[in-house]
Design an enzyme around this catalytic site. Structure first.
Site, PDB file in Angstrom:
ATOM      1  N   GLY A 102     -22.902  47.483  19.052  1.00 30.09           N
ATOM      2  CA  GLY A 102     -23.585  48.267  18.138  1.00 30.09           C
ATOM      3  C   GLY A 102     -23.817  47.709  16.810  1.00 30.09           C
ATOM      4  N   GLU A 173      -9.054  44.442  16.809  1.00 29.38           N
ATOM      5  CA  GLU A 173      -8.505  44.841  17.890  1.00 29.38           C
ATOM      6  C   GLU A 173      -9.730  45.688  18.817  1.00 29.38           C
ATOM      7  OE1 GLU A 173      -5.212  47.920  19.818  1.00 29.38           O
ATOM      8  OE2 GLU A 173      -5.213  47.581  17.663  1.00 29.38           O
ATOM      9  N   ASP A 217     -13.274  55.690   4.350  1.00 27.23           N
ATOM     10  CA  ASP A 217     -14.276  56.196   5.259  1.00 27.23           C
ATOM     11  C   ASP A 217     -13.727  56.721   6.370  1.00 27.23           C
ATOM     12  OD1 ASP A 217     -17.122  56.768   5.692  1.00 27.23           O
ATOM     13  OD2 ASP A 217     -17.257  54.656   6.750  1.00 27.23           O
ATOM     14  N   ASP A 235     -11.695  50.599  11.379  1.00 21.45           N
ATOM     15  CA  ASP A 235     -12.304  49.978   9.956  1.00 21.45           C
ATOM     16  C   ASP A 235     -11.063  50.570   8.745  1.00 21.45           C
ATOM     17  OD1 ASP A 235     -14.162  48.945  11.337  1.00 21.45           O
ATOM     18  OD2 ASP A 235     -15.658  50.478  10.742  1.00 21.45           O
TER      19      ASP A 235
END
Length: 881
Positions: A102, A173, A217, A235
């Site tokens: 993506g 990961e 985020d 993230d």
């Protein structure tokens, strides 16, 4: 356009906005899409035309495009990044790219294979170049900080590098699973199950905050749930990598660039949108948005979906969102599809009203100071709500506390109310009621004054601790400051700041001591509990219950360091004070007696331990506390003592009772998993292997669900389950499991786990010897001081004792002279302790016979021939004494 060409923030923001608009439109029924885009684009006719054209192009696109047209064009706006801009098979370091997973505003994500470690990883190819040398150094530094985050609910950052074209990439990961909200919706999870998942997310965020890493985020898309039901945060801290200058305040968000930096406005805190300094409190707000969405199925400002960025930012900063129960209530009244759905939604609305509404509202406060002081505090309030206790998010009034008590004790309170009413009506008939009322009024005035002082003290203490624990600003304490350093600073400032309030100072020391305990820092915890106790001795007499409570806390801290000899005198005094109380607090007395019995058991003072544990059980039963956690823990401790006493049937019965009770009271606690493990061990000793196997299967699920696969309880499970493989002679599996367990326990570095670690080391060593690797086994089996008690451990019927284990290894290495004294001493110990007829004793005798035979000493070999018949060369499993 060259993929590495510079892209302005405005171009990047336009591409991201276009991407989101078209994606949101395509989620709607076809008849509603144009109307949505018209409303969302407002007066921007050019944006509307572009979005409509992309949507139509996407609907007619051929399948060979491999991704929607709007993503294709958005990619061009971002610098010409195309699907497959890096072809499958491209090597980035030791990682071979397999396919494109993506892409988004930050770049592309590829599925890749780590060719060295033979594992699948995710490679995030960032669109940003690091041309500046200082920026590149800071990027590498932050990457190392994030790579050090090791938590079962955080996707690991393994490393990264730079492509030949100068684009940075990260190796992470690879997580298979669904995003958090979709996972909950697909399985129709109830509120309780959703809160359990959310609390695991909180634990992961709190762990990162302790290392002073902020996510920046947090949103459902960055939280994936594995097929096993474990949430994984993605993230983590990547925003800091992309924006290393982000510690300083920046200009407010440009309304034309809604996705400037790595931030999602719908989940961003007001201070993020205003361009102010980002702290851990910003993550608390974002978690509040995630919780809001999990509870009622939409974000706080869902009615602004598709509006201009400045409208959304203004709402987040100025407006109060509707309460989750209100949103769920609207769905209940507007849902007409089925009666079942309407009823379920209405029930959810009632479930959210009150505590959960208040918890969410506190997390979403506009001012950071009014939010929860930490993610841990948010999670703790959710735990308290789940257990029917008052939450801090609601004003702690008498009526509120009474309501919570009544709901937890409905039937008992009903009876009490009837009795109370009868007493009230009786008192109304007395002649001296006016006099009593005057006295009560004076007493109430005094209590009100005391409560006012107490409230002021509490507010002062909370302000002090809150200020210190939220002051982890790298600008003040340096880039690499850790949470522990903040705690240390708090401890140093404590005695000065609260010098005139000794009671508060003692309370603050205890709070810091408790925090150090949670971080497994026993010595620091002990220091603060000792400081608190010293202060309280100056305020209260030696037999005051407050002193006993402080001594109990200090005892807990000492126990975490395996210092049982120092703990016992403290607990004896605690028990003495509790016995003298009138009326006695029988629950506290039962807990203290059980704790004292446990410590004495660890010191191998079994007779004293039995006396205290039996009294603890008697006290708790007599006071009607047979359904409490304290009773379950005491029964489990008594069962373990029975195991060491050799009474295996009693041990099995008591541990089974403790497991069943704890499954009802606290099935998600680490103690529950430990109880299951101990019961499995007893079943093994009783040779009830089929029952043991069924229990271990359940325990494995409970471990994964409640404590994670990197926890000491899971390591203990691995060691005990390896004994089942041992009984089947599957030594390679024993080696694999015990090695995994030792790695977990070594990383935990926590004294109470040392016995398990040592047992696992010996267990692994013998398995290595018997699977043909004695050279690997010897370092594990080397005799170490302080491990004599291991010869009485529950696993010794597998390996005999430490000397027989090492002797067997050196015999396998053909070092006969070194093996002889070990095998002789080991055999003598087993014969004395277990008797000559035990299978394991006969195996040790057989090993001596084999040693002397191999050594060509037939006379000595003849001495150890077991009755003319050879004993089994391997140990039989789980002999009961």
């Amino acid at each position: 356009m060259n993929p590495d060409s510079d892209v302005s923030p405005v171009e990047a923001a336009h591409a991201d906005r276009l991407h989101d608009l078209v994606a949101d439109a395509l989620d709607l029924p076809s008849g509603e899409r144009v109307a949505f885009l018209t409303r969302a684009c407002g007066d921007d006719a050019a944006l509307l035309a572009e979005a409509c054209a992309l949507m139509e192009y996407d609907q007619s696109a051929n399948t060979f495009l491999g991704r929607p047209a709007y993503m294709q064009v958005a990619g061009e706006h971002l610098g010409g990044i195309e699907a497959g801009s890096l072809a499958p098979g491209t090597m980035l370091g030791e990682n071979r790219l397999l396919s494109l997973l993506g892409e988004g505003g930050m770049g592309e994500v590829y599925l890749a294979e780590d060719t060295k470690l033979e594992r699948r990883v995710a490679v995030k190819l960032l669109k940003r170049r690091l041309d500046d040398a200082s920026l590149a150094r800071r990027f590498r530094h932050e990457r190392k900080v994030l790579a050090a985050l090791t938590h079962p609910n955080i996707a690991r950052l393994y490393g990264g590098g730079v492509t030949p074209e100068g684009r940075s990439y990260l190796v992470m990961e690879y997580i298979e699973g669904e995003r958090l909200d979709k996972f909950c919706e697909a399985r129709k999870l109830g509120v309780t199950e959703r809160l359990a998942l959310f609390r695991k997310v909180c634990a992961a965020v709190s762990y990162a905050h302790q290392n002073l890493v902020v996510h920046r985020d947090l949103k459902p898309a960055n939280i994936r749930v594995t097929p096993e039901g474990e949430p994984k945060l993605l993230d983590f801290g990547i925003a800091k990598l992309l924006d290393p200058e982000g510690d300083a305040a920046r200009p407010p968000l440009d309304p034309t660039a809604t996705l400037q930096g790595a931030m999602t406005p719908e989940y961003a805190s007001p201070e993020q949108l205003r361009g102010e300094t980002i702290t851990t409190s910003s993550d608390v707000y974002s978690l509040g948005v995630v919780l809001y969405e999990l509870l009622c199925g939409q974000r706080p400002f869902a009615h602004l979906k598709g509006r201009r960025p400045d409208e959304l930012a203004r709402a987040v900063c100025e407006e109060e969102p509707p309460r989750p129960s209100t949103v769920a209530g609207r769905k209940a009244t507007t849902t007409t599809t089925t009666t079942t759905l309407t009823t379920a939604t209405a029930a959810t609305s009632r479930q959210l009203a009150g505590d959960l509404d208040n918890v969410v509202a506190k997390a979403l406060s506009k001012e950071p100071a009014r939010r929860y002081p930490s993610v841990l505090a948010l999670s703790e309030d959710l735990r308290r709500h789940g257990e029917g206790l008052p939450v801090t998010a609601r004003k702690d009034t008498l009526g509120y506390r009474t309501g919570k008590f009544v709901r937890r004790n409905k039937f008992g309170v009903t009876a009490a109310v009837i009795v109370t009413l009868a007493l009230v009506f009786g008192l109304m008939a007395t002649a001296w009621q006016a006099h009593v009322a005057d006295q009560e009024r004076d007493h109430a005035r005094q209590e009100r004054d005391r409560a006012k002082v107490s409230q002021q003290q509490t507010e002062r203490l909370n302000h002090f601790l809150g200020t210190l624990l939220t002051s982890a600003d790298p600008g003040h304490m340096g880039k690499d400051v850790k949470f522990v350093q903040v705690l240390d600073a708090a401890g140093q400032a404590l005695d000065k700041e609260l010098a005139d309030e000794p009671a508060l100072r003692a309370q603050a020391h205890q709070s810091l001591g408790d925090t150090y305990e949670h971080l497994a820092l026993g010595k620091q915890a002990e220091e603060h509990h000792r400081a608190a106790l010293a202060i309280l001795h100056g305020l209260h007499g030696p037999d005051d219950p407050i002193i006993a409570q402080a001594e109990f806390k200090l005892a807990v801290a000492l126990t975490k360091q395996n210092r049982f000899a120092d703990t016992v005198p403290l607990l004896r005094h605690v028990v003495l004070v509790q016995r003298r109380q009138s009326p006695p607090d029988v629950l506290a007395l039962g807990q203290s007696l059980g704790f004292l019995g446990s410590c004495l058991s660890f010191m191998h003072r079994s007779a004293e331990a039995r006396i205290n544990l039996d009294e603890a059980l008697q006290v708790l039963r007599a006071s009607g506390n047979e359904t409490t956690k304290a009773y379950a823990t005491t029964v489990a401790t008594s069962g373990l003592l029975a195991l060491t006493e050799g009474n295996l049937e009693q041990a099995a019965d008591q541990l089974q009772q403790a497991v069943e009770l704890t499954r009802k009271l606290a099935p998600t606690s680490a103690n529950f998993v430990i109880m299951e493990n101990n019961l499995a061990l007893v079943l093994y000793r009783l040779n009830r292997l089929s029952e043991m196997e069924a229990l271990l299967q359940q325990e494995e699920e409970d471990c994964k669900k409640n404590v994670g696969q990197n926890s000491p309880p899971y390591a203990a499970y691995l060691i005990v389950s390896a004994s089942l493989d041992w009984s089947r002679g599957d030594y390679p599996v024993v080696v694999r499991k015990t090695r995994e367990a030792m790695a977990i326990l070594t990383a935990a570095n926590y004294p109470p786990h040392e016995d398990y670690l040592a047992s696992g080391r010996i267990f692994c060593g013998v398995a290595l010897t018997r699977s043909g690797h004695p050279e690997e086994a010897e370092p594990l089996l080397a005799l170490q001081t302080g491990e004599d008690n291991l010869d009485n451990s529950a696993l010794n019927l597998d390996y005999g004792n430490r000397k027989t284990a090492l002797g067997e290894c050196r015999f396998a290495l053909k070092r006969y002279a070194e093996a002889e004294p070990l095998l002789l001493d080991g055999y003598a110990d087993l014969e004395k302790r277990l008797g000559p007829k035990k299978a394991i004793t006969m195996a040790a005798r057989q090993r001596l016979h084999d040693l002397y035979t191999a050594w060509n000493k037939p006379e000595q070999a003849a001495r150890y021939t077991p009755g003319g018949a050879s004993a089994p060369p391997t140990v039989q499993p789980a002999d009961a004494p």
